[in-house]
Design a protein around this motif. Sequence first.
Motif, PDB file in Angstrom:
ATOM      1  N   MET A   1       4.792 -23.723  66.220  1.00 50.86           N
ATOM      2  CA  MET A   1       5.414 -23.642  64.910  1.00 50.86           C
ATOM      3  C   MET A   1       6.809 -24.247  65.022  1.00 50.86           C
ATOM      4  O   MET A   1       7.573 -23.905  65.913  1.00 50.86           O
ATOM      5  N   GLU A   2       7.122 -25.138  64.122  1.00 49.23           N
ATOM      6  CA  GLU A   2       8.441 -25.754  64.111  1.00 49.23           C
ATOM      7  C   GLU A   2       9.432 -24.817  63.423  1.00 49.23           C
ATOM      8  O   GLU A   2       9.141 -24.268  62.365  1.00 49.23           O
ATOM      9  N   ARG A   3      10.572 -24.626  64.068  1.00 49.30           N
ATOM     10  CA  ARG A   3      11.610 -23.759  63.501  1.00 49.30           C
ATOM     11  C   ARG A   3      12.833 -24.594  63.133  1.00 49.30           C
ATOM     12  O   ARG A   3      13.094 -25.622  63.739  1.00 49.30           O
ATOM     13  N   VAL A   4      13.566 -24.110  62.147  1.00 50.91           N
ATOM     14  CA  VAL A   4      14.812 -24.761  61.744  1.00 50.91           C
ATOM     15  C   VAL A   4      15.971 -23.888  62.217  1.00 50.91           C
ATOM     16  O   VAL A   4      15.886 -22.661  62.181  1.00 50.91           O
ATOM     17  N   PRO A   5      17.057 -24.507  62.686  1.00 51.77           N
ATOM     18  CA  PRO A   5      18.206 -23.714  63.127  1.00 51.77           C
ATOM     19  C   PRO A   5      18.892 -23.035  61.949  1.00 51.77           C
ATOM     20  O   PRO A   5      18.929 -23.580  60.843  1.00 51.77           O
ATOM     21  N   LEU A   6      19.400 -21.838  62.199  1.00 50.89           N
ATOM     22  CA  LEU A   6      20.140 -21.087  61.176  1.00 50.89           C
ATOM     23  C   LEU A   6      21.540 -20.789  61.699  1.00 50.89           C
ATOM     24  O   LEU A   6      21.728 -20.592  62.899  1.00 50.89           O
ATOM     25  N   GLU A   7      22.488 -20.742  60.787  1.00 53.78           N
ATOM     26  CA  GLU A   7      23.845 -20.355  61.153  1.00 53.78           C
ATOM     27  C   GLU A   7      23.946 -18.841  61.016  1.00 53.78           C
ATOM     28  O   GLU A   7      24.149 -18.321  59.924  1.00 53.78           O
ATOM     29  N   SER A   8      23.755 -18.170  62.134  1.00 47.05           N
ATOM     30  CA  SER A   8      23.745 -16.714  62.154  1.00 47.05           C
ATOM     31  C   SER A   8      24.140 -16.252  63.542  1.00 47.05           C
ATOM     32  O   SER A   8      23.825 -16.913  64.530  1.00 47.05           O
ATOM     33  N   SER A   9      24.809 -15.121  63.602  1.00 48.74           N
ATOM     34  CA  SER A   9      25.162 -14.578  64.913  1.00 48.74           C
ATOM     35  C   SER A   9      23.979 -13.888  65.578  1.00 48.74           C
ATOM     36  O   SER A   9      24.004 -13.638  66.775  1.00 48.74           O
ATOM     37  N   ALA A  19      -0.275 -21.561  56.343  1.00 45.52           N
ATOM     38  CA  ALA A  19      -1.715 -21.317  56.498  1.00 45.52           C
ATOM     39  C   ALA A  19      -1.991 -19.902  57.004  1.00 45.52           C
ATOM     40  O   ALA A  19      -2.948 -19.253  56.569  1.00 45.52           O
ATOM     41  N   THR A  20      -1.167 -19.421  57.928  1.00 43.26           N
ATOM     42  CA  THR A  20      -1.374 -18.085  58.503  1.00 43.26           C
ATOM     43  C   THR A  20      -0.423 -17.048  57.920  1.00 43.26           C
ATOM     44  O   THR A  20      -0.550 -15.869  58.235  1.00 43.26           O
ATOM     45  N   ARG A  21       0.544 -17.515  57.125  1.00 35.98           N
ATOM     46  CA  ARG A  21       1.568 -16.650  56.526  1.00 35.98           C
ATOM     47  C   ARG A  21       2.365 -15.903  57.595  1.00 35.98           C
ATOM     48  O   ARG A  21       2.672 -14.732  57.467  1.00 35.98           O
ATOM     49  N   GLU A  22       2.715 -16.628  58.662  1.00 42.26           N
ATOM     50  CA  GLU A  22       3.486 -16.045  59.749  1.00 42.26           C
ATOM     51  C   GLU A  22       4.910 -16.612  59.744  1.00 42.26           C
ATOM     52  O   GLU A  22       5.105 -17.822  59.630  1.00 42.26           O
ATOM     53  N   LEU A  23       5.864 -15.720  59.876  1.00 40.24           N
ATOM     54  CA  LEU A  23       7.277 -16.067  59.962  1.00 40.24           C
ATOM     55  C   LEU A  23       7.710 -15.860  61.401  1.00 40.24           C
ATOM     56  O   LEU A  23       7.511 -14.782  61.964  1.00 40.24           O
ATOM     57  N   GLU A  24       8.292 -16.880  61.997  1.00 37.40           N
ATOM     58  CA  GLU A  24       8.723 -16.786  63.385  1.00 37.40           C
ATOM     59  C   GLU A  24      10.235 -16.844  63.445  1.00 37.40           C
ATOM     60  O   GLU A  24      10.858 -17.727  62.843  1.00 37.40           O
ATOM     61  N   LEU A  25      10.831 -15.892  64.165  1.00 37.44           N
ATOM     62  CA  LEU A  25      12.277 -15.828  64.322  1.00 37.44           C
ATOM     63  C   LEU A  25      12.642 -15.864  65.795  1.00 37.44           C
ATOM     64  O   LEU A  25      12.056 -15.152  66.608  1.00 37.44           O
ATOM     65  N   TYR A  35       6.431 -12.426  62.539  1.00 42.06           N
ATOM     66  CA  TYR A  35       6.135 -11.446  61.493  1.00 42.06           C
ATOM     67  C   TYR A  35       4.887 -11.894  60.749  1.00 42.06           C
ATOM     68  O   TYR A  35       4.720 -13.079  60.444  1.00 42.06           O
ATOM     69  N   LEU A  36       4.004 -10.938  60.436  1.00 39.09           N
ATOM     70  CA  LEU A  36       2.664 -11.237  59.926  1.00 39.09           C
ATOM     71  C   LEU A  36       2.540 -10.977  58.430  1.00 39.09           C
ATOM     72  O   LEU A  36       3.171 -10.065  57.897  1.00 39.09           O
ATOM     73  N   ALA A  37       1.701 -11.786  57.771  1.00 39.48           N
ATOM     74  CA  ALA A  37       1.386 -11.649  56.339  1.00 39.48           C
ATOM     75  C   ALA A  37       2.635 -11.720  55.462  1.00 39.48           C
ATOM     76  O   ALA A  37       2.784 -10.968  54.504  1.00 39.48           O
ATOM     77  N   VAL A  38       3.523 -12.640  55.787  1.00 37.83           N
ATOM     78  CA  VAL A  38       4.773 -12.808  55.036  1.00 37.83           C
ATOM     79  C   VAL A  38       4.564 -13.867  53.952  1.00 37.83           C
ATOM     80  O   VAL A  38       4.169 -14.988  54.263  1.00 37.83           O
ATOM     81  N   PRO A  39       4.820 -13.546  52.695  1.00 35.65           N
ATOM     82  CA  PRO A  39       4.690 -14.543  51.628  1.00 35.65           C
ATOM     83  C   PRO A  39       5.718 -15.673  51.784  1.00 35.65           C
ATOM     84  O   PRO A  39       6.814 -15.468  52.314  1.00 35.65           O
ATOM     85  N   ALA A  40       5.364 -16.843  51.316  1.00 32.84           N
ATOM     86  CA  ALA A  40       6.248 -18.008  51.407  1.00 32.84           C
ATOM     87  C   ALA A  40       7.582 -17.757  50.715  1.00 32.84           C
ATOM     88  O   ALA A  40       8.622 -18.270  51.152  1.00 32.84           O
ATOM     89  N   GLN A  41       7.579 -16.941  49.660  1.00 33.58           N
ATOM     90  CA  GLN A  41       8.824 -16.643  48.939  1.00 33.58           C
ATOM     91  C   GLN A  41       9.839 -15.937  49.840  1.00 33.58           C
ATOM     92  O   GLN A  41      11.048 -16.100  49.671  1.00 33.58           O
ATOM     93  N   GLU A  42       9.349 -15.127  50.764  1.00 29.88           N
ATOM     94  CA  GLU A  42      10.253 -14.423  51.680  1.00 29.88           C
ATOM     95  C   GLU A  42      10.932 -15.419  52.621  1.00 29.88           C
ATOM     96  O   GLU A  42      12.119 -15.296  52.924  1.00 29.88           O
TER      97      GLU A  42
END
Length: 86
Positions: A1-9, A19-25, A35-42
């Motif tokens: 899964m491709e991730r984008v950098p965030l400005e956060s501590s 496709a899988t509705r997975e959020l990766e942090l 995180y599983l079953a996360v809607p795209a809006q989140e």
Amino acid sequence: MERVPLESSWIRSAGYDAATRELELETARGDVYRYLAVPAQEYAGLLAAPSHGRYVNLRIKPRYGYRRVSPARRPGRPSRRAWPPA
């Protein structure tokens, strides 16, 4: 899964698989959580949030299950036989 950098501590990067509705942090320590079953809006809300860490704590953690994908890479301790060097 491709991730984008965030400005956060606390959060280094975030990615989303629609496709899988997975959020990766990826945390600042290098741990990766999915995180599983996360809607795209989140995911969109996370990217737009003024505080990414606060968004995760208030909107993601309490609502979605997760699994740890990989632990942080931490330097190993030298063995007693190898230290001090000869």
